[in-house]
Design a protein around this motif. Structure first.
Motif, mmCIF file in Angstrom:
data_model
loop_
_atom_site.group_PDB
_atom_site.id
_atom_site.type_symbol
_atom_site.label_atom_id
_atom_site.label_comp_id
_atom_site.label_asym_id
_atom_site.label_seq_id
_atom_site.Cartn_x
_atom_site.Cartn_y
_atom_site.Cartn_z
ATOM 1 N N ILE A 84 0.838 -1.214 0.000
ATOM 2 C CA ILE A 84 0.000 0.000 0.000
ATOM 3 C C ILE A 84 0.866 1.255 0.000
ATOM 4 O O ILE A 84 0.462 2.302 0.496
ATOM 5 C CB ILE A 84 -0.993 0.022 1.183
ATOM 6 N N GLN A 85 2.056 1.171 -0.585
ATOM 7 C CA GLN A 85 2.985 2.294 -0.568
ATOM 8 C C GLN A 85 2.379 3.600 -1.092
ATOM 9 O O GLN A 85 2.580 4.647 -0.489
ATOM 10 C CB GLN A 85 4.261 1.948 -1.333
ATOM 11 N N PRO A 86 1.590 3.605 -2.181
ATOM 12 C CA PRO A 86 1.009 4.880 -2.636
ATOM 13 C C PRO A 86 0.099 5.512 -1.565
ATOM 14 O O PRO A 86 0.120 6.731 -1.375
ATOM 15 C CB PRO A 86 0.212 4.495 -3.883
ATOM 16 N N GLU A 87 -0.669 4.704 -0.882
ATOM 17 C CA GLU A 87 -1.550 5.223 0.164
ATOM 18 C C GLU A 87 -0.737 5.785 1.335
ATOM 19 O O GLU A 87 -1.062 6.842 1.881
ATOM 20 C CB GLU A 87 -2.471 4.094 0.650
ATOM 21 N N ILE A 88 0.326 5.102 1.703
ATOM 22 C CA ILE A 88 1.199 5.583 2.782
ATOM 23 C C ILE A 88 1.839 6.901 2.363
ATOM 24 O O ILE A 88 1.841 7.872 3.130
ATOM 25 C CB ILE A 88 2.283 4.537 3.124
ATOM 26 N N SER A 89 2.357 6.964 1.145
ATOM 27 C CA SER A 89 3.010 8.192 0.656
ATOM 28 C C SER A 89 2.056 9.376 0.665
ATOM 29 O O SER A 89 2.422 10.474 1.090
ATOM 30 C CB SER A 89 3.549 7.972 -0.754
ATOM 31 N N THR A 90 0.833 9.168 0.203
ATOM 32 C CA THR A 90 -0.168 10.247 0.181
ATOM 33 C C THR A 90 -0.427 10.756 1.592
ATOM 34 O O THR A 90 -0.447 11.971 1.835
ATOM 35 C CB THR A 90 -1.481 9.748 -0.460
ATOM 36 N N SER A 93 -1.641 8.842 14.572
ATOM 37 C CA SER A 93 -1.145 7.464 14.529
ATOM 38 C C SER A 93 -2.264 6.471 14.242
ATOM 39 O O SER A 93 -2.084 5.526 13.467
ATOM 40 C CB SER A 93 -0.440 7.111 15.841
ATOM 41 N N LYS A 94 -3.417 6.680 14.833
ATOM 42 C CA LYS A 94 -4.554 5.780 14.615
ATOM 43 C C LYS A 94 -5.087 5.883 13.183
ATOM 44 O O LYS A 94 -5.582 4.914 12.625
ATOM 45 C CB LYS A 94 -5.685 6.084 15.600
ATOM 46 N N GLN A 95 -5.002 7.067 12.569
ATOM 47 C CA GLN A 95 -5.522 7.275 11.220
ATOM 48 C C GLN A 95 -4.541 6.875 10.119
ATOM 49 O O GLN A 95 -4.912 6.798 8.950
ATOM 50 C CB GLN A 95 -5.913 8.745 11.039
ATOM 51 N N SER A 96 -3.307 6.602 10.487
ATOM 52 C CA SER A 96 -2.288 6.244 9.501
ATOM 53 C C SER A 96 -2.634 4.925 8.816
ATOM 54 O O SER A 96 -3.108 3.990 9.456
ATOM 55 C CB SER A 96 -0.934 6.099 10.197
ATOM 56 N N PRO A 97 -2.381 4.834 7.500
ATOM 57 C CA PRO A 97 -2.571 3.553 6.809
ATOM 58 C C PRO A 97 -1.725 2.436 7.431
ATOM 59 O O PRO A 97 -2.079 1.273 7.336
ATOM 60 C CB PRO A 97 -2.112 3.826 5.378
ATOM 61 N N LEU A 98 -0.624 2.806 8.074
ATOM 62 C CA LEU A 98 0.192 1.798 8.751
ATOM 63 C C LEU A 98 -0.620 1.100 9.845
ATOM 64 O O LEU A 98 -0.457 -0.090 10.086
ATOM 65 C CB LEU A 98 1.444 2.434 9.356
ATOM 66 N N THR A 99 -1.518 1.850 10.476
ATOM 67 C CA THR A 99 -2.367 1.281 11.524
ATOM 68 C C THR A 99 -3.648 0.703 10.944
ATOM 69 O O THR A 99 -4.027 -0.426 11.258
ATOM 70 C CB THR A 99 -2.710 2.363 12.579
ATOM 71 N N THR A 100 -4.310 1.451 10.074
ATOM 72 C CA THR A 100 -5.611 1.008 9.571
ATOM 73 C C THR A 100 -5.504 -0.204 8.644
ATOM 74 O O THR A 100 -6.409 -1.026 8.610
ATOM 75 C CB THR A 100 -6.344 2.147 8.824
ATOM 76 N N GLN A 101 -4.422 -0.310 7.897
ATOM 77 C CA GLN A 101 -4.260 -1.415 6.954
ATOM 78 C C GLN A 101 -3.483 -2.609 7.515
ATOM 79 O O GLN A 101 -3.611 -3.714 7.027
ATOM 80 C CB GLN A 101 -3.540 -0.931 5.691
ATOM 81 N N PHE A 102 -2.658 -2.365 8.516
ATOM 82 C CA PHE A 102 -1.760 -3.417 8.995
ATOM 83 C C PHE A 102 -1.901 -3.728 10.482
ATOM 84 O O PHE A 102 -1.150 -4.532 11.001
ATOM 85 C CB PHE A 102 -0.301 -3.033 8.722
ATOM 86 N N ASP A 103 -2.815 -3.075 11.161
ATOM 87 C CA ASP A 103 -2.927 -3.248 12.614
ATOM 88 C C ASP A 103 -1.567 -3.073 13.280
ATOM 89 O O ASP A 103 -1.184 -3.846 14.160
ATOM 90 C CB ASP A 103 -3.515 -4.623 12.969
#
Length: 173
Positions: free
Chosen positions: A101-107, A147-157
């Motif tokens: 999900i790199q594009p989503e993380i970058s955005t 931190s809670k809204q980051s794709p790192l959290t929402t997509q990967f727990d």
């Protein structure tokens, strides 16, 4: 912090061997984080050994992580951050490789940079499932929301840790 340590760190910054350093704040165990430029592991160990705290056997352990700053930077910004801004070190431990999900993380990360929230962030190269962010804010509650809204959290727990950090010895603040 001791005068010999301050003198050493100021010399390292002047020579370009240290970007920024500072203690973690309000932690049960005294600790600090140093951000060095891209130096060899041998050179880093040599610099750490020169620290007066190391010479006096006051350092229980140190960890060296190769950090790839993909978002933002550690140079002085023109942001409208006030004097009561605090800095936080946020580390994420991911359950899997985030490149899917790199594009989503970058955005998301670039949006935080544009909003003057994220100072710098990116993965540790020696552990692709761990990320480090340096975030500026007036309070820890805002950092928890980010931190809670980051794709790192929402997509990967992802599991994340937030620690207040007091960067010193450089034109960082």
């Amino acid at each position: 912090m001791s005068l010999p340590t301050c003198t050493l760190f100021k010399k390292l910054i002047k020579r370009g061997n240290l970007i920024v350093s500072g203690p973690r704040v309000n932690t049960p165990v005294k600790s600090a984080m140093f951000i060095f430029p891209n130096l060899s592991k041998d050179k880093l160990n040599e610099l750490i050994a020169k620290d007066p705290f190391s010479k006096c056997d006051l350092v229980a352990f140190s960890t060296i992580n190769h950090w790839d700053v993909k978002y933002g930077n550690l140079k002085k910004t023109n942001s409208s951050i006030s004097d009561n801004t605090k800095y936080y070190r946020v580390t994420y431990k991911l359950s899997k490789d985030p490149t899917t999900i790199q594009p989503e993380i970058s955005t998301y990360m670039n949006k935080l940079v544009d909003q003057h929230i994220l100072r710098a962030g990116g993965p540790y190269l020696n552990d692709k499932n761990e990320e480090l962010l340096i975030i500026e804010s007036k309070n820890k509650a805002d950092i928890k929301t980010v931190s809670k809204q980051s794709p790192l959290t929402t997509q990967f727990d992802a599991i994340y840790q937030i620690a207040e950090w007091d960067p010193r010895f450089e034109d960082f603040k």
